[in-house]
Write a protein that holds these residues in place. Sequence first.
Motif, PDB file in Angstrom:
ATOM      1  N   GLU A 159       0.802  -1.225   0.000  1.00 29.63           N
ATOM      2  CA  GLU A 159       0.000   0.000   0.000  1.00 29.63           C
ATOM      3  C   GLU A 159       0.833   1.272   0.000  1.00 29.63           C
ATOM      4  O   GLU A 159       0.462   2.263  -0.626  1.00 29.63           O
ATOM      5  CB  GLU A 159      -0.937   0.012   1.221  1.00 29.63           C
ATOM      6  CG  GLU A 159      -1.777  -1.247   1.383  1.00 29.63           C
ATOM      7  CD  GLU A 159      -2.774  -1.443   0.255  1.00 29.63           C
ATOM      8  OE1 GLU A 159      -2.896  -0.555  -0.597  1.00 29.63           O
ATOM      9  OE2 GLU A 159      -3.434  -2.505   0.229  1.00 29.63           O
ATOM     10  N   ARG A 194      -6.719   7.701  -4.072  1.00 29.52           N
ATOM     11  CA  ARG A 194      -7.263   6.658  -3.194  1.00 29.52           C
ATOM     12  C   ARG A 194      -6.466   6.673  -1.896  1.00 29.52           C
ATOM     13  O   ARG A 194      -5.239   6.721  -1.915  1.00 29.52           O
ATOM     14  CB  ARG A 194      -7.141   5.303  -3.890  1.00 29.52           C
ATOM     15  CG  ARG A 194      -7.590   4.089  -3.079  1.00 29.52           C
ATOM     16  CD  ARG A 194      -7.484   2.857  -3.978  1.00 29.52           C
ATOM     17  NE  ARG A 194      -7.899   1.641  -3.317  1.00 29.52           N
ATOM     18  CZ  ARG A 194      -7.064   0.791  -2.730  1.00 29.52           C
ATOM     19  NH1 ARG A 194      -5.767   1.045  -2.711  1.00 29.52           N
ATOM     20  NH2 ARG A 194      -7.518  -0.313  -2.156  1.00 29.52           N
ATOM     21  N   ASN A 242     -13.574   7.533   2.241  1.00 30.16           N
ATOM     22  CA  ASN A 242     -13.774   8.339   1.034  1.00 30.16           C
ATOM     23  C   ASN A 242     -13.388   9.799   1.289  1.00 30.16           C
ATOM     24  O   ASN A 242     -13.668  10.355   2.352  1.00 30.16           O
ATOM     25  CB  ASN A 242     -15.231   8.275   0.576  1.00 30.16           C
ATOM     26  CG  ASN A 242     -15.624   6.886   0.128  1.00 30.16           C
ATOM     27  OD1 ASN A 242     -14.833   6.194  -0.517  1.00 30.16           O
ATOM     28  ND2 ASN A 242     -16.829   6.473   0.469  1.00 30.16           N
ATOM     29  N   TRP A 243     -12.778  10.396   0.277  1.00 28.83           N
ATOM     30  CA  TRP A 243     -12.466  11.820   0.323  1.00 28.83           C
ATOM     31  C   TRP A 243     -13.741  12.644   0.155  1.00 28.83           C
ATOM     32  O   TRP A 243     -14.698  12.221  -0.476  1.00 28.83           O
ATOM     33  CB  TRP A 243     -11.507  12.201  -0.804  1.00 28.83           C
ATOM     34  CG  TRP A 243     -10.120  11.664  -0.715  1.00 28.83           C
ATOM     35  CD1 TRP A 243      -9.584  10.663  -1.465  1.00 28.83           C
ATOM     36  CD2 TRP A 243      -9.075  12.125   0.147  1.00 28.83           C
ATOM     37  NE1 TRP A 243      -8.279  10.462  -1.117  1.00 28.83           N
ATOM     38  CE2 TRP A 243      -7.931  11.343  -0.134  1.00 28.83           C
ATOM     39  CE3 TRP A 243      -8.991  13.102   1.136  1.00 28.83           C
ATOM     40  CZ2 TRP A 243      -6.723  11.516   0.529  1.00 28.83           C
ATOM     41  CZ3 TRP A 243      -7.795  13.278   1.797  1.00 28.83           C
ATOM     42  CH2 TRP A 243      -6.672  12.492   1.501  1.00 28.83           C
ATOM     43  N   GLN A 249      -2.749   7.002  -2.610  1.00 26.68           N
ATOM     44  CA  GLN A 249      -2.293   6.310  -3.808  1.00 26.68           C
ATOM     45  C   GLN A 249      -2.713   7.083  -5.048  1.00 26.68           C
ATOM     46  O   GLN A 249      -3.890   7.401  -5.221  1.00 26.68           O
ATOM     47  CB  GLN A 249      -2.844   4.891  -3.826  1.00 26.68           C
ATOM     48  CG  GLN A 249      -2.362   4.064  -2.644  1.00 26.68           C
ATOM     49  CD  GLN A 249      -2.944   2.672  -2.598  1.00 26.68           C
ATOM     50  OE1 GLN A 249      -3.856   2.345  -3.350  1.00 26.68           O
ATOM     51  NE2 GLN A 249      -2.419   1.833  -1.722  1.00 26.68           N
ATOM     52  N   GLN A 285      -8.678   9.355 -12.576  1.00 24.23           N
ATOM     53  CA  GLN A 285      -8.551   8.412 -11.454  1.00 24.23           C
ATOM     54  C   GLN A 285      -8.360   9.201 -10.162  1.00 24.23           C
ATOM     55  O   GLN A 285      -7.276   9.698  -9.890  1.00 24.23           O
ATOM     56  CB  GLN A 285      -7.371   7.461 -11.665  1.00 24.23           C
ATOM     57  CG  GLN A 285      -7.249   6.396 -10.589  1.00 24.23           C
ATOM     58  CD  GLN A 285      -6.134   5.403 -10.894  1.00 24.23           C
ATOM     59  OE1 GLN A 285      -5.424   5.528 -11.893  1.00 24.23           O
ATOM     60  NE2 GLN A 285      -5.973   4.423 -10.042  1.00 24.23           N
ATOM     61  N   LEU A 299     -10.683   1.898   3.827  1.00 22.64           N
ATOM     62  CA  LEU A 299     -10.742   2.682   2.591  1.00 22.64           C
ATOM     63  C   LEU A 299     -11.795   3.780   2.727  1.00 22.64           C
ATOM     64  O   LEU A 299     -12.872   3.705   2.129  1.00 22.64           O
ATOM     65  CB  LEU A 299     -11.071   1.772   1.400  1.00 22.64           C
ATOM     66  CG  LEU A 299     -10.063   0.660   1.108  1.00 22.64           C
ATOM     67  CD1 LEU A 299     -10.627  -0.292   0.074  1.00 22.64           C
ATOM     68  CD2 LEU A 299      -8.750   1.240   0.630  1.00 22.64           C
TER      69      LEU A 299
END
Length: 894
Positions: free
Chosen positions: A343, A709, A724-725, A750, A706, A722
């Motif tokens: 990661e 992340r 979310n923004w 990422q 994209q 994970l």
Amino acid sequence: MTFGAPEFAWLLPVAAVLAWRWPRLGLLKPLRALIVLGLIFVAMDPRVQRQEPGMDLFVLLDRSDSTESRVDQGLSEWKKLLEAAKPSRNDRLRWIDFAVDVVESGKIGTELTGSRGETRTAAALQMVASLAEDERPSRMLIFTDGYATEPLQETAELLKKRGIALDYRLLPGRGDADVRVAQFSMPDRVQVGEPYLLKLELRGQASKPVPVRIYRNEKLLLETEINLTDGLGTAEFTDRLVQGGVYAYEVEIRPVEDAHLGNNRAQRWLEVIGGPRIVLITHAQPDPLVQALSPLGIQIDAIAPAAATRATLAGAKAVIINNVPAHELSREFLNGMDFFVREQGGGLLMVGGRHSFGAGGYAESVIDPLLPVTMELKSEHRKLMVALAIVMDRSGSMTATVGGGRTKMDLANQGAASAISLLGSQDQITVFAVDSQPQCVIPLAQIGGSQQKIIQRVRKVQAGGGGIYVYAGLEAAWKELQKSQHGIRHIILFSDAQDSEEPGAYEALIAKMRKQDVTLSVIGLGTRADVDARLLDDIARRGNGRAFFSNNAQELPQIFSQETVTIARSAFLEEVVATQTSGKWQEISPSMIELPAAVDGYNLSYAREDAIVTLIAKDEYSAPLMAHTRRGLGRTMAVSFPLSGAFSQQVRAWPGYADLVQTIVRFLAGDEIPSGLALRHRLVGNQLTLDLLYDQEQWAESFVRQPPRIVLESGDAAARLLPNWRRMQPGHFTLTYQMAVGSQLRGAVQLGGRALPFGPISSPISAEWAFDPARVADLKQVVAETGGRELINLSDAWKAPEAQQVRTLRFFLLAILLGVILLEALQSRLGWQLPSGWNLAAWKTKRIPRVVSKPAAQEVAKEEITPPPSPSAPEMPEEASDRSERFRRAKNRR
């Protein structure tokens, strides 16, 4: 009455103009005019306010560690007062308990069983807002000390939108003395050699100076005293570091009198930026790799295995494990490697040697799947057979449950079964279960075709009582192994690190074993800080084996497998072997270099399907000597031959040695992150806010294709989060995350195939015991914005909310309009007429003709045309009467 959308009133003059300008539309007809006005009225959303007959009062009880005892003291009295003050039977009283979790008390299956280490006031208010019914007025009353561990600002808007007022009553103080670390601050990151300031703030009451200690990476940096004046004491210190990396600072206070020990410590992390950094884990001092890499201008941190922690990975571009056995590395570090590589985009290089790869215990470990090679020796390549004895702790402590309905004993049995499954048919096994005396579960026997039967018997071992008698178990295993003639004889002792009893003269017993080449390893359930850990460590050292410690029983099967592969299915070949290139060096570097023609020895392994092999051994095995692959965003490489220490003479004497090492490290370090990005973080209580700032011109188009992340890891390496923004504005993403008390957080942003790593981040103090006055001010602000107040008299809690329930009339009016539209359609399209006077008999007479003869029909027509005389009607003038008579005769002639 009010209107939700009064702006649609502009349609009224428009409708009037249409009716006047185009009369053919018929908008002046009564029914059509009513329809048009009704539709405009519906569009304006008429609303009425009404007061419901009952109210819901939600009472929130702060059950966190800092307040629960005070809540329990006053709860019975509060219940009596609120029940007695209830105005009517239609009012309802609902109780909510909250700390980390939020539950409604009194309902079946609901009980606050989670942690009390946080005060999640915002979560409690949000839950109550979701429970409140739209059709009933609601109000909240919260009993708390006011020290929430999360921000409350966003909840005020939610409560105002729902029309719910929040009242509060602050719980009285404990009345006992408490001194706490209120603030411990420093920069998040500095440059190498840059001085920086550490600020410390203490609050509380202390009659004497408070002793203070400050540690850096667990080493005492400063010891001093701070005086408190009017409940406040401050101090500032400076420090400067000349090497890059991540450093842990910890402050500890030791007041003479103190009510709460939970707020006496605080920790912060500091990242010192000094360019790329490589972590080299090695026993060699000095290690030749350091000198070989020095021309790169990269900081090389050469550390011993014991110094490697998860924090060591922060800011590193790559990690080199140079001939270091797995059991000398902490479980924390090993578990953190997967996230670091996959990661955060870090690199990993494992270098060969007698304590590396399978021989070093890395098979079946978390490092194993990261490497481009497999380490478990194939059966046809094994030279020596193994006689293995497993001595298992079956004492009373093994009955403890570990989740999923399983006990520690179950997992120990599973570990022993995993070890047996890795043995070949020619190997031998014996198993003993020991508490106060050894019980032979499996006498020494060849595996043969009975492997599954042996495993089934081992899985049935039950825990007994008392502690494990170490000497008795080892002696029984040694007697069984003396019956074997196999080339490798080994004992695995599994024992509780807090309950290992009666070691007896273990030193003399192990000495006898070693004289006959019997080795001994230990798997300890616990940590190296436990009371019997030193004994178990010494047993493994004297037995020329390995000592593993883990306080997570779930890891036992993996550790058993690691140890079994190490002694039964690993090999380090100690012979000079020629090499052969594969022609795939360009995968590592476009610049071709000459690879070594021969090596002094290597770890036998096998390439995985996705591995790219660049150097191969020219022997019967054709094994990979150099191989690499991608794992997530990171790169990993296996160099199976030693680069330092024993069996490395030819390679180190080879002229291209330094060039080879430098090229490998540059490849593993990966690409640099482009400019135009910045990541910032801030903590409020235990709530972390991350802000990603980026250059619009440089990154906007890429983020459209994209989006960035983000991946977070908190504590357990298996827990990947994970979130979310949220896009705040052009060039700015943000997110919030609630950290667990005492946890550390790592993460990475990422960006396609690259990563921007950050962390570790930890809460500077235990937020539950911080007692920050700003949190009380936040609560009072929310109360004021929602129309609440501080309650002194609990009977006032039932005061009805000022905002009444608002209901829309749209659906009611639409139903009426539908009926009017149908009526208008009947009239205009079907010719239906509303009967005058609503006289049903007259309507039937007019609408239903009678079937009669022609003369009779004429007589009927006369009767229908000539109205009956009315006594009150005035007489018609003679001229009008003549005209009527002429009209009647003409009609009859037709």
